[in-house]
Motif scaffolding. Structure first.
Motif, mmCIF file in Angstrom:
data_model
loop_
_atom_site.group_PDB
_atom_site.id
_atom_site.type_symbol
_atom_site.label_atom_id
_atom_site.label_comp_id
_atom_site.label_asym_id
_atom_site.label_seq_id
_atom_site.Cartn_x
_atom_site.Cartn_y
_atom_site.Cartn_z
ATOM 1 N N UNK B 187 -64.329 -79.823 16.494
ATOM 2 C CA UNK B 187 -64.661 -80.029 17.905
ATOM 3 C C UNK B 187 -63.406 -79.929 18.758
ATOM 4 N N UNK B 188 -62.320 -80.551 18.279
ATOM 5 C CA UNK B 188 -61.093 -80.511 19.060
ATOM 6 C C UNK B 188 -60.543 -79.093 19.148
ATOM 7 N N UNK B 189 -60.725 -78.340 18.055
ATOM 8 C CA UNK B 189 -60.236 -76.967 18.085
ATOM 9 C C UNK B 189 -60.983 -76.180 19.136
ATOM 10 N N UNK B 190 -62.276 -76.401 19.171
ATOM 11 C CA UNK B 190 -63.089 -75.720 20.171
ATOM 12 C C UNK B 190 -62.636 -76.058 21.567
ATOM 13 N N UNK B 191 -62.295 -77.336 21.762
ATOM 14 C CA UNK B 191 -61.901 -77.754 23.094
ATOM 15 C C UNK B 191 -60.416 -77.528 23.338
ATOM 16 N N UNK B 192 -59.729 -76.976 22.350
ATOM 17 C CA UNK B 192 -58.298 -76.673 22.439
ATOM 18 C C UNK B 192 -57.456 -77.914 22.690
ATOM 19 N N UNK B 193 -57.799 -78.983 21.990
ATOM 20 C CA UNK B 193 -57.002 -80.196 22.117
ATOM 21 C C UNK B 193 -56.361 -80.463 20.763
ATOM 22 N N UNK B 194 -55.074 -80.783 20.750
ATOM 23 C CA UNK B 194 -54.434 -81.029 19.453
ATOM 24 C C UNK B 194 -54.969 -82.297 18.798
#
Lengths: 355, 549
Positions: B187-194
């Motif tokens: 999910x974080x990758x999708x939202x581009x958050x480390x």
């Protein structure tokens, strides 16, 4: 003449001990453990017995009482000094009674009848001179010293009777007795220890590092988290500075909170205390009970402006009432807090409670 | 139990609906219901199996609509409850307002997938009860019109009350579950958050929680300039993780201000609706803030409110107008729920402070400080004892504020609390959240103070605004908590740092808890802006709030 040199030597020793006491208990936690203090006191008393000039038991007791008063005045919170003095006084009384040939029972004032009818003990002024008394007393003091040396081992030997495997044990601050107790148990059993750090001196940190070096799974928590983690603790094992005459404790601050949390969760509270910590003091003496150290530990001088407008307290000890304690483990075995008064009557003579 | 009740009520609703549709029923209807009931069980089992397969697929897609549609199909055919749909209940959560129409009632009945086999038994029980209910209802309806309608309204109200709110477990208390972690990472990758990595040895009792280091803030892993996350949010996240903004109220207010900035800078992209797009914009921000520091209960409630307001914006509203409206809503929320509430609470609390009181406070609660300052303005004579604890030492901040106002203060550490308590007449505590079972979640050490105060018979008063009330329940401080940087416990005394190399010791762990829960028997009174209530009345307030909304 060896006499005067011995005397000056003796007074020097006593003075050195007194100044040590005054410096040693200066609030950064005892620089020496109570066991060491007990041993040094007893050794010093043996020296006094050997070298001071006395002719009868009464004289010796006077001398020891005088020195004892000075020693306890130097550091009132270090109760082991007073305890050892009372033990030695009791030894002297016993040896005197044995030399006189009277049976031991006559000296014990158990019976109310005896209290009312005999006033016999008051007449006992210990004035008779017995030649072998000196040697007997010194021998008895040596026995006391051997007992003192073995106390920690005796307590540690009982560890496996109280700790089973996979337990979670909680402790607070640093106690050499508890450390030895847990290390001994860790040789055979696997368990987990949670150490409350006990601010502001944070002695729990040292305890935790020592325990983890012995291979015990240790966790350090802040004092504020004691109640939060208590629900997962199986036993609370603590040390104490003094065991009071009613079975209560005078222990490092934070122990009362720990005891209340343990009571709330019905967790047993076990106190590892050797016999020389037992003191005939009662907790009513409010002004002498608490000891305070520099508030700098709590609110450092870097806080600046607000310092002058704020009262800061830094008590060192806490009173724990006997109802919160489950068990005492001492070098002579385990006891309930309600039994402490009996032990006390065996160790000390009632007339010596006030030095 | 709740599930079977729900089934029962749902079945009653369906059957009463049946009555509405078919008029006064005759015995034929009952028989049909019975026969349908018997058939249904087999049908239901088949559908259950279908649903299981569908759910496995939909978990990857996370497409709510697919499941809902399939659910609606099954519902259209059969009576009794639909098979478990965890995603459909989230829609129910998002729209807690209004009485749900009877048709959509089956949607929220969704326990976790693990309950499926047990559920089928419950369903069978529900069938039996449904048959009994049908017979009873038929007798009632013979009395006349009010019967079925009464049944309908009664069941409507019943379903509204017992609407099972089964929630997904939040991610931040499932750190020991590798599937959840993988999901989060995706999910974080999708939202581009480390993704923020855990630090240090975690005590085994807390292996289900995150433990981060303060020295490695998330912002170091962000590329500059970050196009995904609004700079106000990045700044806020950093302030949270470094502890610059701390305290429940402060964090919520800072969050709402950052959201206002985001809304001001927002422009609707073409072919998108503001109400939907803005909510989607906010999701990565919230994930980012969650990574910086887990959200507090008050922040959660604030976010829910903001999302609700955004989704309630009518589609014909112009962008400027909509933004203005939203900003106004947020300002109203802050004013009502935080500032005015504090004033109301201060007024009630001052009644409880009498002259000559010695009041004990713990840590730094903005609300309690406000109360004490107000009491001083009203010329009450009292003195304050501030209790503090390592490693946060927040009490020093409270001490500074109070001394500045001229209140006479004493300062001790928490280990000295049993020494100082005999002097105290009242204890005022702040709260981070109030849980639905009456437990007070607050800074670690609060429960300890309440415990010792109880032992000394000193009254304990908790001050809390209603926006911090939370529907969760918790009985101990382990299951849901926050672990702070363990290095904070290290201290240097006399030039010697005992725990310096704690990482090298394999069996040594440091535990720095942030919150703990206080059982309601330690708390005597909770002061809120709605009045002074006992701890156990929290679910009543929650219900009143939900009905209002």
């Amino acid at each position: 003449m060896p006499g005067p040199d011995k005397e000056t030597d003796l007074t020097e020793r006593v003075e050195a001990f007194l100044s040590d006491l005054k410096r040693g208990g200066s609030g950064a936690g005892p620089l020496r453990g109570s066991a060491e203090t007990a041993r040094e006191t007893t050794a010093l008393l043996r020296k006094i017995t050997a070298q001071a000039r006395w002719s009868s038991a009464g004289d010796l007791m006077e001398i020891i009482r005088k020195e004892g008063r000075r020693m306890t005045a130097a550091q009132p919170s270090e109760t082991t000094v007073g305890n050892m003095i009372r033990r030695v006084l009791k030894i002297i009384r016993e040896e005197y009674a044995r030399s006189r040939g009277s049976s031991e029972e006559a000296d014990q004032q158990e019976s109310l009848h005896k209290l009312l009818t005999s006033g016999g003990l008051c007449e006992e002024n210990f004035r008779q001179h017995f030649a072998p008394l000196k040697a007997n007393v010194i021998e008895a003091i040596n026995e006391l010293l051997t007992e003192l040396e073995g106390t920690t081992d005796n307590i540690s030997m009982q560890a496996l009777e109280h700790i089973h495997s996979n337990e979670v044990i909680m402790t607070i601050g640093r106690s050499r007795t508890v450390e030895a107790f847990l290390r001994d148990a860790a040789r055979k059993r696997k368990f987990h220890v949670i150490v409350a750090e006990c601010a502001p001196f944070c002695q729990g940190h040292e305890m935790a590092t020592n325990l983890s070096k012995a291979g015990i799974e240790t966790t350090v928590i802040a004092d504020a988290a004691i109640f939060a983690v208590m629900s997962r603790v199986n036993k609370v094992i603590i040390g104490t500075q003094t065991v009071l005459a009613n079975g209560g404790l005078r222990a490092v601050n934070g122990t009362h909170t720990l005891a209340l949390a343990a009571k709330h969760h019905s967790t047993p509270l076990i106190v590892c205390a050797p016999m020389f910590k037992l003191s005939p003091q009662f907790p009513n003496e409010e002004d002498t009970f608490h000891k305070f150290v520099s508030p700098h530990e709590v609110l450092p001088f870097t806080e600046g402006e607000i310092l002058s407008k704020v009262n800061v307290h830094c008590p060192v000890f806490d009173y724990v009432p006997p109802e919160l304690i489950t068990l005492f483990i001492s070098n002579i075995g385990g006891h309930a807090p309600s039994y402490i008064y009996r032990l006390m009557s065996e160790l000390y003579h009632p007339e010596d409670h006030e030095l | 139990m709740c599930n079977s009740c729900a089934f029962y009520h749902f079945a009653a609703v369906f059957l009463s609906l049946n009555h509405l549709l078919h008029g006064y029923e005759k015995k034929g209807d009952i028989e049909r219901a019975k026969s349908e009931g018997k058939e249904l069980t087999k049908e239901e089992k088949q559908r259950l199996r279908k649903e299981k397969k569908q759910q496995k697929k939909s978990k990857e897609k996370k497409d709510d609509k697919v499941i809902q549609e399939s659910g609606k199909e099954t519902r259209g055919d059969s009576s009794a409850a639909s098979p478990p749909q965890p995603s459909s209940q989230s829609t129910a959560q998002k729209a807690p307002s209004a009485v749900p129409p009877p048709v959509s009632v089956p949607a929220p009945e969704a326990p976790t997938p693990a309950d499926k086999p047990a559920k089928s038994k419950a369903e069978l029980k529900a069938e039996r009860r449904a048959r009994q209910e049908a017979e009873r209802a038929s007798k009632q309806s013979k009395k006349g019109d009010p019967g079925p309608q009464g049944a309908v309204s009664k069941s409507k109200a019943a379903t509204n009350e017992l609407q099972p709110v089964v929630k997904r477990l939040p991610e931040h208390i499932q750190v020991d579950n590798p599937d959840v972690l993988k999901k989060l990472a995706k999910k974080l990758e999708r939202q581009q958050i480390p993704l923020r990595l855990d630090y240090g040895y975690k005590v085994s009792l807390f292996s289900h929680l995150h433990q981060y280091s303060r020295k490695a803030p998330l912002t170091q892993q962000l590329s500059i300039p970050s196009t995904v996350i609004h700079p106000a949010i990045v700044r806020l996240g950093l302030q949270y993780s470094q502890g610059i903004v701390a305290g429940s109220n402060a964090r919520s207010v800072a969050l709402l201000h950052a959201f206002k900035q985001v809304i001001r800078d927002y422009t609707t992209p073409p072919n998108e609706e503001l109400s939907r797009d803005l909510v989607n914009r906010l999701k990565p921000y919230i994930s980012f803030l969650n990574q910086c520091r887990p959200l507090s209960a008050s922040m959660g409630n604030a976010i829910k409110y903001v999302k609700k307001e955004i989704s309630n914006i009518p589609s014909q509203c112009k962008e400027e107008e909509a933004k203005h409206k939203l900003l106004k809503c947020i300002e109203c929320y802050i004013k009502d729920k935080i500032i005015l509430a504090a004033t109301a609470i201060a007024e009630s609390s001052i009644e409880k402070i009498s002259d000559g009181d010695v009041i004990l406070i713990y840590g730094c609660s903005s609300l309690v400080n406000h109360i004490l300052c107000e009491a001083l303005e009203k010329n009450r004579k009292f003195r304050v004892i501030v209790v503090d604890s390592r490693p946060r030492l927040e009490g020093r901040e409270a001490l500074r504020r109070l001394v500045q106002r001229g209140i006479s203060c004493t300062y001790v550490l928490i280990s000295a609390v049993s020494y100082i308590l005999p002097e105290v007449s009242k204890v005022f505590l702040g709260a981070h959240a109030l849980l639905a079972n009456g437990y007070v979640m607050s800074r670690v050490g609060t429960s300890q103070i309440a415990l010792v105060a109880k032992a000394f018979n000193v009254p304990v008063l908790v001050c809390c605004e209603t926006y911090k009330f939370c529907e969760r329940v918790q009985t101990d401080s382990f299951v849901s908590n926050e672990l702070d940087d363990p290095d904070d416990l290290i201290v240097t005394r006399n030039g010697h740092t005992q725990l310096e190399n704690w990482q090298q010791e394999p069996s040594l762990g440091l535990l720095n808890l942030v919150y703990d829960v206080t059982p309601p028997d330690f708390v005597d009174l909770v002061i809120t802006e709605l009045g002074m209530i006992p701890c156990t009345s929290v679910p009543v307030v929650l219900r009143v709030k939900n009905v209002d909304q």
